[in-house]
Structure formats: C-alpha cells, structure tokens
Design a protein around this motif. Structure first.
Motif, short mmCIF file in Angstrom:
data_model
loop_
_atom_site.label_atom_id
_atom_site.label_comp_id
_atom_site.label_asym_id
_atom_site.label_seq_id
_atom_site.Cartn_x
_atom_site.Cartn_y
_atom_site.Cartn_z
N ARG A 114 60.05 41.00 56.79
CA ARG A 114 60.73 42.27 56.60
C ARG A 114 60.86 42.65 55.14
NH1 ARG A 114 61.32 47.28 57.60
NH2 ARG A 114 63.28 48.13 56.82
N ASP A 324 67.48 44.90 54.11
CA ASP A 324 68.29 45.71 55.01
C ASP A 324 68.54 45.04 56.36
OD1 ASP A 324 65.71 45.89 55.88
OD2 ASP A 324 65.76 48.05 56.27
N HIS A 325 68.44 43.72 56.39
CA HIS A 325 68.86 43.02 57.61
C HIS A 325 69.72 41.82 57.25
CE1 HIS A 325 65.14 40.55 56.75
NE2 HIS A 325 65.99 39.60 57.01
N LYS A 458 71.39 45.59 61.06
CA LYS A 458 71.00 46.44 59.93
C LYS A 458 72.09 46.44 58.87
CE LYS A 458 68.05 49.82 58.54
NZ LYS A 458 66.59 49.71 58.46
N LYS A 460 73.19 48.70 55.97
CA LYS A 460 72.99 50.03 55.40
C LYS A 460 73.27 50.09 53.90
CE LYS A 460 77.62 51.70 56.64
NZ LYS A 460 78.38 52.74 57.39
#
Length: 593
Positions: A114, A324-325, A458, A460
């Motif tokens: 990712r 973002d994870h 997620k 943000k």
C-alpha cells in the motif's frame, strides 16, 4: 532503523556494549579497534596497503607483526584502515601528518503493498524501462535472502556493463541478474538471518510479487520503487552488530563496484563529529564519485528535539511517516460489556470466545510489585498463566507471556499509533483504556476477555510523522540549512515508514520474540529503516530519467517537489519532516534544481 519494540533499543544497546570487546578479540593490554581515516584513495591500491603497514610499524609498540593488528584496509574508494590499538597508540597515530582523523569503532543500530500507492506512485506511472534496468541500488544492511521472489531475475537481461563488483555471499549463496552482487564483512555469509536487509532491499528495488501478505493481512502486490533495477547487497551487520570498520568497508566496495546510489538504514543514537562518523566519511566519498547516499534519520523521537543522528549535508536524511492505513485490534471485555480498540499486527484468532483474564501482579510468587506488573521474564508462574490472557504494564511483557504459555496479552503502548507483530493474540491500548481494563479485572469475580484478529482501517489524517522518529534541529552542525530557508532543519524529507509490508528472511522470527516459531516470506515492520529505502527507490526512479544528474541535483529535485505536511499535526513541524512528504511523480520534473 527499524522499530521493533520501544524498550528493545535499550536492551540491545546493553548487549552490544557488553559484546563489543569480545567481538573484536580484545586483549589484556586494553587494545580496541580504532579507525584511521587518511582521505582520498591513492591511484594504486598497493600504495595504500604499504602506507598502512608502514604507519603501524612506526608505532614501535606492537609486539608482533602488523598483520596481527590490522583489521581492514580501505583503498578502493578512499584511504584508511582499522587496527587494534591502545589509546596511546591511537593518539600517536592521530599526530601523523597524513592522518585526517583517528576514532574508536562504534556500534551502529538497525534503524510494500500500500505504501507506494499512498505516495501517488502506482504501477501505471511513466517509466523508462531500459534506463531502470541499468540502475544499481546498493544496500548496506544485514545481508539479503537471495531466494526471495522479490529478487528473482526472471525476464532480466545481462548485468550492466558498468558493474565491477562480485558475488561473495559464501556457501550456498547464488547471485543472478537481479541480485547482481553481494559482499559480507565480519561474517562468512551474506545471507540475511535477521530479515532487516531483505526488507529494505525489496522496498527499494524488489520485483512485483502478487498476493503477498502477512497471514492474509495487507494482502496485495509487494513491490519496490524501481522493480526493474539491479540490487547489490553489502552485509555490514552481523547479527545485531553493525561496526564502524564494516560500514566503511561496505562503502569502500560499493562505490568502487559501480552502484548508482546507496541506501543505509543504520545510525547512532546521537550524532558524532563528521570526521569520526564512518557513514559521513563513506557518503562524502560516494558523493565525490557521483553516488547519492540516503540514511534513515533515527528512531529516538521520544527523547525530543535535536535527536536526529544523520546530520551530514551530503547525505539525504529520511524521516518516517504514516500511510493511510492502520492495523488495529479490538478486545471485548466480559459478555460484551465493553469493546476497546488498540494496536498490533495480530494474525491470531482465539479458539474460544472468552478467555480468563489475569494480571501480572497476581500470577507471580517471586517478584516485587513493579516487576510483576511489567511481567518480567522470571516473574510469571506458568501454571497460573497458561491458556489465559495476561495484563502487563509494558509491551516487553509479550515475550514472557508467550513463553509462559499465555493465550493472549493486553498491554499499554509506549509509542502512539504503532502496531508491532506479536507472537500471540495481543493488543496495545492507550493508558486510559488500559486502566479501564484493570478496573474491570479488579471489580469482576471471574474476568474474561476476547482479543479479535487485526483489521485494517483508513487513516484520514495521514501522512503524520511517526512519534518515534528523531527530530531536528541539527545541533551538531548548526550552520547547515535545509530546504526551508531560514530554518536549521533535519531531516531532509519524509516518507512512508509505518506498517510496511516487504520481503523478509525465513530464517528469522517475524516478531521480536525469538522463540516465535513462525516463518514468513513477507513481514510488516515500522521505522525510519523502512522510510529510507522508499526514498532510495524514488531517487533511483529520478535517475532513470536524468542519468547524468549529480547526487545534489537528485536531492534537490526530491526536496523541492515534496508535498507540504500539516504542521499543527506534527510535533516539531519542519524539524520533524524537513521539506515535506516525498512526491515521486513530481520529482522527475522539478523545474529548477
């Protein structure tokens, strides 16, 4: 520098300091390894060898042949040597007019599916395949696992003609047209037994490998920044030891072998004089030969500002930030009375829904209260712990809980929003939530809990500089200005370094628990060790479009095109992230450099 556990750094440091004299073969007259740096390499290597021997002979205090004291000679890319000397001999050697500096050997510490997509660097970006296959990425680390799919040479053509290196990996070690060369120092084999070097090399330039995951977590395509590039691995760390003389030897060879850039995920906890830092010395000569050096900036952020150890202006210093994870866990107390969310990379599912919950304080008969709460290794009673979930006040209790036969562990985190791979079903909670679990345990007759398998959510707010990352300003060389005019910042740039999936050595445990029997091809690790090869991969990508750019031009392109980061969300702002978060696609067309 990979983060493995908040307290593990302290434990390793103690082990290293105890070990170093034995590792060097110290003798009764207090000899230890010193390094003499003499500057640029002479035109012929034999001249340097003769000079080194003559200098040692001139000390006149050596009781036998100089070969018994000489550890290493550096003569391919710069001039110097390492030798076993007394303090007085070192002082005398430093007075020679040919000598730039003499300093004792030091121990340096080891500092995705990712992450590349999060950086805006997906598989469809414009590439120059021919130029990429001519780029050689050098990695100074713990070695490499050559059989990994990330280093397969299927579809690769012959090695670049500029390559002057060798494959000296030891027995049962084979290079190929992807992994084109390797060398080992302080070890007979370049094979990676720790996993760190394999992880960093594959992050920078590993092949595209489909369906990679850690027991189903973070499943996707594992890939490096420049999958068509070649890799040269230099094993400068043997076990947990990364010694100055081996680091210098790695630089000496890598530069002469013909690598285009060097990724170094190593560092000291505090900076030292540039004339006594093998990384600064090696990188200086690399830059002189057109080779960019990238270094992880350190994992000592919990100590506050001025903790960054990579301070040389000619090194690209890299901070670690989030993607973002997030890997999160949930623990369910009682019969659904309360569900709390925490962090860890937990691949386990408990076979039973609710498990008895015990506190380290109550399952010991041999420790005082403080040690019992922390679940020290000799404190836990195996009979009272077996098949239960244990509450431990510190993360390091995971090792003792696992060895004692616990089914699970609940602890509180010392590093915020960071997930560690655990050897059993475990979760780290905030202090507030951990205290709530303690309260539940103390007020319930038969407390029980269930820890669920990790999931990905997620984030943000990403990218945020990791809380463990070392901050500036550059206290050791305060007149060095970075990209933000008027600020004395360090590091130079930030990149993904939290929860990174990449190739791993099947010889090593995926967790910090050495008794963990699991073996994996891909593992999830966090640290500036992980962010450094991300930037190395991008630097190599830029070089494929601008093969004649100098290290300074590439560094400029990366820093001036970086994404702005949210200063209020990052403690230390520019002192934490430098010029910002790396922007790979923009970096190939930066405008002015």
């Amino acid at each position: 520098m990979a983060m493995s556990s908040f307290l593990l750094v302290v434990d390793i440091t103690v082990i290293l300091m105890l070990c170093i004299s034995h590792c060097h073969g110290a003798v009764e007259d207090d000899r230890k390894v010193y390094i003499a740096y003499l500057g640029a390499a002479p035109e012929r290597e034999d001249i340097a060898s003769s000079q080194h021997s003559a200098m040692l002979q001139s000390l006149s205090t050596l009781s036998s042949s100089v070969e018994n004291y000489l550890i290493k000679s550096y003569k391919r890319s710069f001039n110097g040597f390492a030798a076993k000397l007394t303090n007085e001999e070192a002082k005398k050697l430093a007075s020679f007019k040919e000598v730039v500096s003499v300093f004792p050997s030091k121990v340096y510490h080891l500092q995705t599916t990712r992450s590349w997509d999060f950086l805006g660097f997906n598989q469809t970006v414009k590439r120059n395949a021919t130029a990429e296959s001519n780029v050689i990425v050098g990695v100074l680390d713990t070695g490499i696992w050559p059989e990994s799919d990330s280093f397969s040479d299927e579809g690769f053509g012959p090695r670049p003609k500029k390559w002057k290196g060798a494959c000296k990996g030891g027995q049962n070690f084979t290079c190929n047209n992807k992994l084109i060369g390797t060398r080992a120092y302080h070890s007979d084999s370049a094979r990676d037994m720790e996993g760190h070097g394999t992880h960093t090399a594959s992050t920078a330039a590993g092949n595209n490998v489909v369906n990679a995951s850690f027991y189903g977590l973070a499943e996707g395509i594992a890939r490096g920044g420049v999958p068509s590039a070649r890799i040269a691995a230099y094993k400068v760390c043997s076990g947990i030891l990364c010694l100055s003389e081996d680091i210098l030897a790695g630089f000496d060879d890598a530069i002469a072998d013909g690598v285009d850039l060097i990724s170094v995920s190593l560092g000291l906890e505090i900076p030292v004089d540039l004339y006594q830092d093998p990384l600064a010395i090696g990188a200086f000569h690399a830059a002189e030969k057109g080779v960019l050096v990238l270094q992880s900036a350190g994992n000592s952020g919990t100590t506050g500002f001025q903790s960054v150890s990579s301070v040389a202006a000619w090194i690209l210093s890299v901070a670690a930030s989030t993607t973002d994870h997030l890997f999160v866990d949930k623990v369910v107390l009682g019969n659904g009375w309360k569900t709390l969310t925490g962090f860890s990379v937990n691949s386990f599912s408990l076979n039973r829904t609710k498990v008895p919950l015990v506190y380290g304080l109550q399952v010991t008969s041999s420790c005082d209260e403080a040690h019992a709460r922390a679940c020290y290794s000799y404190c836990l009673n195996k009979t009272l712990v077996k098949n239960k979930i244990v509450l431990c006040d510190v993360m390091n209790g995971v090792n003792a809980a696992y060895d004692a036969g616990a089914l699970g562990l609940i602890t509180k985190y010392q590093v915020e929003n960071l997930s560690f791979v655990v050897p059993l079903s475990a979760i780290t909670l905030s202090s507030e939530d951990y205290d709530l679990v303690i309260s539940y345990h103390n007020s319930t007759k038969e407390p029980k809990a269930e820890i669920l398998r990790s999931e990905t959510i997620k984030d943000k707010f990403a990218p945020i500089v990791a809380s463990f990352f070392s901050r500036g300003p550059n206290a050791f060389v305060p007149d060095i200005l970075k990209a933000r005019i008027g600020l004395i910042t360090s590091p130079d740039i930030s990149a993904s370094g939290v929860d990174i999936l990449a190739a791993y050595s099947p010889a090593a445990s995926p967790s910090t628990t050495t008794t963990d029997p699991r073996r994996v091809k891909y593992n999830i690790i966090s640290g500036t060790s992980m962010s450094c090869p991300h930037v190395a991969g991008v630097a190599a990508y830029v070089k494929t479009f601008h093969p004649h750019w100098s290290p300074s031009a590439i560094k400029s392109a990366l820093m001036t095109t970086a994404f702005p980061m949210d200063a209020p969300r990052n403690q230390g702002a520019e002192f934490a992230y430098g010029s910002g978060h790396i922007n790979p696609v923009k970096a190939i067309d930066p405008g002015l450099v």
